[in-house]
Enzyme design. Structure first.
Site, PDB file in Angstrom:
ATOM      1  N   SER A 194     -11.335   9.782  -0.671  1.00 21.97           N
ATOM      2  CA  SER A 194     -11.373   8.456  -0.026  1.00 21.97           C
ATOM      3  C   SER A 194     -12.863   8.168   0.640  1.00 21.97           C
ATOM      4  CB  SER A 194     -10.210   8.299   1.018  1.00 21.97           C
ATOM      5  OG  SER A 194      -9.131   8.295   0.476  1.00 21.97           O
ATOM      6  N   GLU A 233       0.865  -1.231  -0.018  1.00 17.37           N
ATOM      7  CA  GLU A 233       0.003  -0.024  -0.085  1.00 17.37           C
ATOM      8  C   GLU A 233       0.860   1.370  -0.129  1.00 17.37           C
ATOM      9  OE1 GLU A 233      -3.913  -0.294   2.073  1.00 17.37           O
ATOM     10  OE2 GLU A 233      -2.696  -1.738   3.289  1.00 17.37           O
ATOM     11  N   SER A 279      -6.167  -2.803   1.407  1.00 21.48           N
ATOM     12  CA  SER A 279      -6.549  -2.499   0.186  1.00 21.48           C
ATOM     13  C   SER A 279      -6.943  -3.656  -0.852  1.00 21.48           C
ATOM     14  CB  SER A 279      -5.437  -1.611  -0.523  1.00 21.48           C
ATOM     15  OG  SER A 279      -5.164  -0.319   0.208  1.00 21.48           O
TER      16      SER A 279
END
Length: 318
Positions: free
Chosen positions: A291, A15, A158
């Protein structure tokens, strides 16, 4: 009064790029408020990169040179997702240095990152999770196919290493992919339900509250590619009735409290006909303005700049 904030980005896991984006966005937002901001990046090899740290040093040497940066900060904002960041590693470094840190401390980060341990905590507070089993990477050749399953690393974010297995001949490849990210693997039943995220924030005074839930609309599995290629659609507030919203918020706060989270955390659920099923917990979720977490708080009237400032104030007050 001006607050000196050190924002940490990067990290040595899959990530890395996502963490760089979160850190850059957080630093820019803090500079718009009453904060003095400095930054440091942890590269993929674990070397801390910042002004004053020369090239060619080892990871250990770079960390030693970065300690004065920690010491000069009023608050450290570790915007590092995944292993050796979100899992409590950076919170532990800050605790040893006696520096206030944004987000959850070591225990909550470590347990929240461990999907198997999170299942045990959820069960202890009466929340359902998908039925599953824990598999060692050394034993993946002995796993039998028992119908459609989701395979995932125990500690990864993720959706890296996550795969949907619908046919027996797909299972071994999915297990091998998950094993690239962790030596412990979860094999879970497929849960049919709406994908709903709930973000919980603990304010400086200790009050914690949940933002309006967000629904993820995606075709098939919400995997790594879907998360970042723009094909998924986020709906916030999600189209829920009052009872569904209340049940999801209660569940999210229950997990937040049971883990001992601080700052902000995102709880991911499947909403089924029988109520919420917890999928996973993110104690340092993605924090760009686009996000999921900032979108949820924007729906509650909390701007992105205000959200990151609240996180710093909460850390400074601890």
């Amino acid at each position: 009064m001006t607050t000196d904030v050190l924002v940490i980005g990067g990290g040595q896991n899959a990530e890395h790029e996502v963490s760089l984006a979160s850190a850059a966005a957080v630093a820019a937002a803090l500079r718009m408020g009453d904060h003095t901001v400095s930054t440091v990046t942890i590269d993929r090899e674990g070397i801390w990169r910042a002004d004053g740290i020369p090239a060619g040093v080892s990871a250990a040497e770079s960390l030693a040179l970065a300690v004065p940066l920690l010491g000069r900060a009023d608050v450290v904002f570790p915007a590092v997702h995944g292993a050796l960041g979100e899992d409590g590693a950076l919170a532990a470094v800050c605790a040893l240095a006696g520096v206030r840190v944004v987000g959850s401390e070591l225990r909550a980060g470590a347990i929240g990152m461990d999907k198997w341990a999170t299942k045990l905590v959820a069960a202890a507070v009466g929340l359902r999770t998908a039925r599953g089993r824990l598999v060692s990477a050394a034993d993946i050749g002995d796993v039998e196919f028992e119908g459609p399953v989701v395979v995932k690393p125990v500690s990864a974010g993720s959706s890296y290493g996550v795969g949907l297995v619908t046919e027996e001949d797909q299972l071994l490849d999915a297990l091998r992919e998950a094993a690239r990210f962790d030596s412990r693997i979860l094999v879970e039943e497929v849960v049919r339900g709406r994908e709903i995220d709930v973000a919980v924030l603990r304010e400086a005074g200790g009050v914690r509250w949940a933002a309006p839930p967000l629904e993820i609309h995606a075709t098939g599995l919400f995997d790594t590619a879907t998360k970042y290629d723009g094909s998924a659609r986020f709906e916030v507030p999600a189209s829920l009735d009052a009872a569904e919203t209340a049940a999801l918020k209660r569940a999210a706060i229950a997990v937040f409290d049971a883990l001992g989270c601080a700052g902000v955390a995102r709880m991911d659920f499947f909403l089924t006909d029988d109520g919420p099923v917890l999928n996973e917990v993110n104690t340092m979720p993605g924090l760009t303005a686009a996000s999921q977490v900032p979108r949820m708080f924007a729906a509650a009237g909390v701007s992105y700049v205000d959200l990151v400032a609240r996180l710093v104030r909460a850390a400074a007050a601890r």
